[in-house]
Design a protein around this motif. Structure first.
Motif, PDB file in Angstrom:
ATOM      1  N   ARG A 199       0.868  -1.181   0.000  1.00  0.00           N
ATOM      2  CA  ARG A 199       0.000   0.000   0.000  1.00  0.00           C
ATOM      3  C   ARG A 199       0.903   1.230   0.000  1.00  0.00           C
ATOM      4  N   ASN A 200       0.773   2.048  -1.030  1.00  0.00           N
ATOM      5  CA  ASN A 200       1.558   3.273  -1.136  1.00  0.00           C
ATOM      6  C   ASN A 200       0.622   4.466  -1.226  1.00  0.00           C
ATOM      7  N   THR A 201       0.815   5.424  -0.331  1.00  0.00           N
ATOM      8  CA  THR A 201       0.068   6.681  -0.373  1.00  0.00           C
ATOM      9  C   THR A 201       1.081   7.818  -0.254  1.00  0.00           C
ATOM     10  N   SER A 202       0.599   9.033  -0.257  1.00  0.00           N
ATOM     11  CA  SER A 202       1.507  10.168  -0.075  1.00  0.00           C
ATOM     12  C   SER A 202       2.012  10.251   1.367  1.00  0.00           C
ATOM     13  N   GLU A 203       1.382   9.487   2.279  1.00  0.00           N
ATOM     14  CA  GLU A 203       1.770   9.516   3.693  1.00  0.00           C
ATOM     15  C   GLU A 203       2.599   8.313   4.125  1.00  0.00           C
ATOM     16  N   THR A 204       2.339   7.152   3.508  1.00  0.00           N
ATOM     17  CA  THR A 204       3.023   5.929   3.930  1.00  0.00           C
ATOM     18  C   THR A 204       3.317   5.015   2.748  1.00  0.00           C
ATOM     19  N   LYS A 205       4.284   4.147   2.970  1.00  0.00           N
ATOM     20  CA  LYS A 205       4.585   3.049   2.051  1.00  0.00           C
ATOM     21  C   LYS A 205       4.683   1.800   2.921  1.00  0.00           C
ATOM     22  N   ILE A 206       3.765   0.857   2.693  1.00  0.00           N
ATOM     23  CA  ILE A 206       3.655  -0.325   3.548  1.00  0.00           C
ATOM     24  C   ILE A 206       3.768  -1.585   2.692  1.00  0.00           C
ATOM     25  N   GLN A 207       4.561  -2.549   3.158  1.00  0.00           N
ATOM     26  CA  GLN A 207       4.630  -3.875   2.546  1.00  0.00           C
ATOM     27  C   GLN A 207       4.410  -4.899   3.649  1.00  0.00           C
ATOM     28  N   ILE A 208       3.443  -5.784   3.431  1.00  0.00           N
ATOM     29  CA  ILE A 208       3.138  -6.820   4.423  1.00  0.00           C
ATOM     30  C   ILE A 208       3.063  -8.170   3.736  1.00  0.00           C
ATOM     31  N   SER A 209       3.693  -9.155   4.360  1.00  0.00           N
ATOM     32  CA  SER A 209       3.594 -10.552   3.936  1.00  0.00           C
ATOM     33  C   SER A 209       3.111 -11.355   5.132  1.00  0.00           C
ATOM     34  N   ILE A 210       2.129 -12.237   4.900  1.00  0.00           N
ATOM     35  CA  ILE A 210       1.650 -13.099   5.979  1.00  0.00           C
ATOM     36  C   ILE A 210       1.525 -14.536   5.497  1.00  0.00           C
ATOM     37  N   ASN A 211       1.685 -15.433   6.451  1.00  0.00           N
ATOM     38  CA  ASN A 211       1.425 -16.855   6.251  1.00  0.00           C
ATOM     39  C   ASN A 211       0.564 -17.281   7.435  1.00  0.00           C
ATOM     40  N   LEU A 212      -0.706 -17.551   7.175  1.00  0.00           N
ATOM     41  CA  LEU A 212      -1.630 -17.897   8.249  1.00  0.00           C
ATOM     42  C   LEU A 212      -1.340 -19.256   8.863  1.00  0.00           C
ATOM     43  N   ASP A 213      -0.547 -20.069   8.177  1.00  0.00           N
ATOM     44  CA  ASP A 213      -0.191 -21.399   8.672  1.00  0.00           C
ATOM     45  C   ASP A 213       1.273 -21.428   9.103  1.00  0.00           C
ATOM     46  N   GLY A 214       1.697 -20.356   9.730  1.00  0.00           N
ATOM     47  CA  GLY A 214       3.097 -20.206  10.096  1.00  0.00           C
ATOM     48  C   GLY A 214       3.417 -20.734  11.479  1.00  0.00           C
ATOM     49  N   THR A 215       4.530 -20.233  11.996  1.00  0.00           N
ATOM     50  CA  THR A 215       5.026 -20.663  13.305  1.00  0.00           C
ATOM     51  C   THR A 215       5.153 -19.497  14.284  1.00  0.00           C
ATOM     52  N   GLY A 216       4.666 -18.323  13.885  1.00  0.00           N
ATOM     53  CA  GLY A 216       4.739 -17.162  14.763  1.00  0.00           C
ATOM     54  C   GLY A 216       5.978 -16.320  14.560  1.00  0.00           C
ATOM     55  N   LYS A 217       6.647 -16.515  13.435  1.00  0.00           N
ATOM     56  CA  LYS A 217       7.872 -15.768  13.131  1.00  0.00           C
ATOM     57  C   LYS A 217       7.508 -14.364  12.650  1.00  0.00           C
ATOM     58  N   ALA A 218       8.233 -13.359  13.137  1.00  0.00           N
ATOM     59  CA  ALA A 218       7.941 -11.979  12.752  1.00  0.00           C
ATOM     60  C   ALA A 218       9.213 -11.237  12.373  1.00  0.00           C
ATOM     61  N   GLU A 219       9.118 -10.475  11.285  1.00  0.00           N
ATOM     62  CA  GLU A 219      10.157  -9.524  10.875  1.00  0.00           C
ATOM     63  C   GLU A 219       9.456  -8.185  10.769  1.00  0.00           C
ATOM     64  N   LEU A 220       9.765  -7.279  11.690  1.00  0.00           N
ATOM     65  CA  LEU A 220       8.961  -6.071  11.833  1.00  0.00           C
ATOM     66  C   LEU A 220       9.821  -4.821  11.774  1.00  0.00           C
ATOM     67  N   ALA A 221       9.457  -3.922  10.870  1.00  0.00           N
ATOM     68  CA  ALA A 221      10.154  -2.642  10.731  1.00  0.00           C
ATOM     69  C   ALA A 221       9.131  -1.589  10.314  1.00  0.00           C
ATOM     70  N   SER A 222       8.204  -1.294  11.223  1.00  0.00           N
ATOM     71  CA  SER A 222       7.143  -0.331  10.908  1.00  0.00           C
ATOM     72  C   SER A 222       7.589   1.109  11.082  1.00  0.00           C
ATOM     73  N   GLY A 223       8.700   1.310  11.781  1.00  0.00           N
ATOM     74  CA  GLY A 223       9.120   2.667  12.109  1.00  0.00           C
ATOM     75  C   GLY A 223       8.506   3.172  13.404  1.00  0.00           C
ATOM     76  N   VAL A 224       7.623   2.361  14.002  1.00  0.00           N
ATOM     77  CA  VAL A 224       6.988   2.697  15.282  1.00  0.00           C
ATOM     78  C   VAL A 224       7.295   1.535  16.231  1.00  0.00           C
ATOM     79  N   PRO A 225       8.307   1.675  17.085  1.00  0.00           N
ATOM     80  CA  PRO A 225       8.762   0.540  17.897  1.00  0.00           C
ATOM     81  C   PRO A 225       7.674  -0.137  18.731  1.00  0.00           C
TER      82      PRO A 225
END
Length: 195
Positions: free
Chosen positions: A8-34
């Protein structure tokens, strides 16, 4: 596999999200908001969802647009990954305690967006995070995932605990709702035949 990649790209943000609903709970997070990253980690870990979030936003103004747009994009990713909802349990709920705090989250993958958010925050900020942004995150999510979501903080004194129990319960409720029921293989969980 129930997976999705959404940008999702707007004039305010650029967001990329990948999900796997059958995963193991692994997260790679870099939202810019800790603090948001900390909460997204709760969703991944307790929902057993693999989640990757990369976001750039106008956080020099404030965190509002980033938090809301991550919620929107995550909702879009869930809608895409769940597909026609055939075989899922559909409903999920969870109670999560953390010391003095207790929160309940109930979700329905109904196709009808709706949010009831009842969290009487005990203070306005957790560190640098404006607690009001949590409702913006969930509003963005429900409107784009097409779910009905009830969030209730039943008791709590510490605002960090209030938010964290909500996100943990949300993850666990998602996990329950998205579980594939082998007895309902290929069947949409609705008497209407579609959701």
């Amino acid at each position: 596999m129930r997976q999705a990649d959404v940008t999702r790209n707007t004039s305010e943000t650029k967001i990329q999200i990948s999900i796997n609903l059958d995963g193991t709970g692994k997260a790679e997070l870099a939202s810019g908001v800790p603090f948001l990253d900390h909460m997204l980690d709760q969703i991944a870990r307790h929902g057993m969802i693999d989640l990757k979030v990369v976001a750039q936003g106008d956080t020099h103004i404030d965190d509002h647009h980033t938090v809301e747009d991550v919620g929107i994009t995550l909702g879009q990713a869930f809608a895409k990954a769940v597909g026609d909802k055939a075989g899922i349990t559909r409903y999920g709920h969870s109670y999560v305690p953390l010391d003095e705090t207790l929160s309940r989250v109930v979700v329905d993958f109904s196709g009808r967006p709706g949010l009831e958010f009842n969290v009487p925050f005990t203070r306005a900020r957790v560190g640098d995070f404006d607690v009001d942004l949590s409702i913006e995150f969930f509003r963005g999510f429900v409107n784009h995932a097409g779910v009905t979501l009830h969030i209730d903080n039943l008791r709590g004194i510490n605002a960090h605990h209030q938010i964290e129990t909500v996100f943990k319960a949300f993850g666990r409720a998602l996990r329950m709702a998205l579980t594939v029921d082998p007895r309902a293989a290929g069947v949409v969980p609705s008497t209407k035949g579609s959701l």
